[in-house]
Design a protein around this motif. Structure first.
Motif, PDB file in Angstrom:
ATOM      1  N   ARG A 341       2.913  47.782  -1.234  1.00 37.03           N
ATOM      2  CA  ARG A 341       3.696  46.546  -1.140  1.00 37.03           C
ATOM      3  C   ARG A 341       4.643  46.457  -2.333  1.00 37.03           C
ATOM      4  NH1 ARG A 341       0.539  41.194  -0.063  1.00 37.03           N
ATOM      5  NH2 ARG A 341       2.530  40.667   0.939  1.00 37.03           N
ATOM      6  N   PRO A 350       6.559  38.567  -1.483  1.00 37.19           N
ATOM      7  CA  PRO A 350       7.124  39.846  -1.038  1.00 37.19           C
ATOM      8  C   PRO A 350       8.634  39.875  -1.218  1.00 37.19           C
ATOM      9  CG  PRO A 350       6.467  38.503   0.845  1.00 37.19           C
ATOM     10  CD  PRO A 350       5.944  37.809  -0.369  1.00 37.19           C
ATOM     11  N   GLU A 369       6.641  41.220   4.845  1.00 37.04           N
ATOM     12  CA  GLU A 369       5.497  41.025   3.954  1.00 37.04           C
ATOM     13  C   GLU A 369       5.548  41.944   2.731  1.00 37.04           C
ATOM     14  OE1 GLU A 369       2.037  41.581   6.316  1.00 37.04           O
ATOM     15  OE2 GLU A 369       2.248  39.660   7.365  1.00 37.04           O
TER      16      GLU A 369
END
Length: 541
Positions: A341, A350, A369
């Motif tokens: 991420r 995010p 995300e």
């Protein structure tokens, strides 16, 4: 307990420790083919168990083990002298007849000989399986892994050899090894030798690694690696450089490597090397991608790769076992995958649309995300950059073995171009890319929103009167190459003029334009092109 009995007990414990270190349960008693090595180390540890030298004959343990290996094979016909030597060897190693330790010692020695023989055979099998071309100092081939594979340097772990069943292309790191002080005379320049960055001047207060403290100039001077190849019938579509590197530790020592390809800066490759934290020293494969703007360097059939840091006094030494060039690599490579991420460091929210790139060999965009995924990442040390126009790039490296699926998260900091931030970057890196200086499309006219960043550069120059800067312009690859080179020069000159108009002495500034020739990212995506469109400032020597 007498001193002699105590020493025999210590010897016996050492034997047991050695056997446990060799893999636990004892091997079966060796047959004729097994007893083929001397086992000198074991011989030095075996307790004689009250042997009687007068009866057995004078023989040291190492010689006894050699005699046992040569004459102790079952079924041999021995003359009287040989039989006497064999008996003397047995008495030396096992103990005198009637000793309560004789049978134990005999069993221990024979089993250790068997273990050594099995290990030696395994090593021999591994050496036999190694490709014959690994022994060559230069090698070139068409087809297979790529349309063209060119290698400089033999594949031998800096002369120390590989552990049994080790695959240097699998992404695994080597165990720690000694320093490669004496390269083979046949080793090509830049391979199988210690090199210490040319900026190192030997300041007593400078932090130094083992490579630096144990070697001297000129033997440890950096040397470029030169690849030569036939280009006929070859049209590059994708090009990779694989380097088996050793002991790069820029983050630990504070130096900043530069990579030059035929004398041309390759910032994205330097970015990758400057993240490495190798210790040991250990070796590791790293794969770097040539960007399309660099393919023209291959046209003459020669590519020189120079790695050095001439600007800092850090004591970071390094070594390279081999370098491979792969033109149009195919599906037979060893690959891995990576996911993670990309988040805002402060808010932990995010960052949709952020890009992750593994040394330009694989790229992926973050979803809503912040999740990204990279497939077909070459095995080895993957150096990953996460970027977004509104954030400072994030850099990290991860070990990926073939077939593995790694995970790597990034926390990016919003971009700041204050005078203090610029000063810190210049001090640590010698240069900094400015993305807050903007121009009209295809023009060298500064846009009003550039004022904030320009004011910070001005404040830095006013505060540091001794500072001299080079202002360099860079573009993406869209448009004509010659026009881009001219445009980048005019844009750099516009920044210089803005600063001079506000009181900075012209003698403190220089400008230059590099067009599209020094990309820091792939021009295949808008995010990559945005990173390539930049104004760079760097300290003048």
């Amino acid at each position: 307990m007498t001193e002699g009995r105590m020493m025999r007990g210590i010897h016996w414990i050492a034997v047991l420790a050695l056997l446990l270190a060799c893999g636990g349960p004892m091997a079966a008693e060796p047959d004729e083919a097994d007893i083929e090595r001397t086992g000198k180390e074991t011989a030095g540890l075996i307790d004689g168990g009250g042997r009687a030298p007068a009866e057995a004959g004078a023989m040291d343990p190492a010689t006894a083990m050699q005699v046992l290996a040569e004459l102790g094979r079952p079924g041999q016909e021995l003359d009287a002298e040989q039989q006497a030597r064999l008996q003397a060897a047995k008495d030396t190693l096992y103990g005198a007849k009637g000793s309560d330790r004789r049978l134990k010692n005999e069993d221990t020695v024979r089993r250790q000989l068997g273990l050594d023989a099995v290990a030696a055979q395994k090593k021999a099998d591994w050496l036999a399986r190694q490709p014959a071309d690994w022994k060559l100092h230069r090698h070139s081939a068409r087809g297979g892994e790529a349309d063209l594979v060119v290698r400089v340097g033999d594949v031998d772990n800096l002369g120390f050899g590989w552990p049994v069943d080790f695959d240097p292309f699998s992404g695994a790191s080597t165990p720690p090894h000694a320093f490669p002080f004496t390269p083979d005379p046949q080793d090509p320049d830049g391979t199988d030798r210690i090199m210490v960055i040319s900026g190192y001047a030997g300041d007593a207060a400078t932090k130094k690694d083992g490579y630096t403290t144990r070697t001297r100039r000129p033997a440890n001077n950096p040397q470029p690696v030169t690849l030569e190849f036939e280009t006929r019938g070859l049209t590059p579509q994708a090009v990779q450089l694989q380097l088996f590197v050793d002991d790069f530790q820029a983050p630990s020592f504070g130096n900043r490597y530069r990579v030059l390809l035929d004398g041309r800066e390759a910032p994205h490759m330097a970015e990758a090397l400057n993240t490495l934290r190798q210790r040991g020293p250990i070796g590791k494969l790293i794969t770097l991608q040539l960007l399309p703007e660099q393919f023209d360097l291959l046209a003459d059939g020669r590519l020189e790769i120079a790695i050095d840091d001439a600007d800092t006094d850090a004591g970071d030494g390094f070594a390279i076992d081999f370098v491979r060039l792969l033109v149009n690599p195919g599906g037979t490579r060893q690959l891995a995958s990576l996911h993670g991420r990309i988040l805002d460091k402060r808010s932990r929210e995010p960052i949709p649309g952020a890009m992750a790139s593994a040394a330009a060999t694989a790229e992926g965009r973050a979803d809503a995300e912040g999740r990204y995924a990279l497939s077909d990442v070459p095995a080895g040390l993957a150096v990953v950059v996460a970027s977004h126009p509104d954030y400072e790039p994030g850099h990290a490296s991860i070990d990926l073995e073939a077939g593995a699926r790694g995970e790597l998260d990034f926390l990016l900091v919003p971009r700041q171009e204050t005078s203090r931030v610029l000063e810190k970057a210049l001090r640590e890196d010698g240069r900094v890319d400015l993305y807050g200086i903007l121009f009209d499309t295809a023009q060298a006219t500064l846009r009003p929103e550039s004022e904030q960043t320009l004011e910070q550069v001005l404040a830095l120059l006013q505060r540091r009167q001794e500072l001299k800067l080079v202002i360099a312009g860079h573009t993406d690859s869209q448009g004509d190459t010659a026009y881009n080179a001219s445009l980048s020069q005019r844009r750099a000159a516009a920044v210089l003029a803005w600063l001079v108009e506000r009181g900075v002495a012209a003698g403190r500034l220089a400008s230059e334009g590099h067009g599209e020739s020094r990309p820091v990212a792939s021009n295949a995506t808008e995010e990559g092109r945005a990173r390539n469109r930049r104004v760079e400032i760097r300290r003048q020597p």
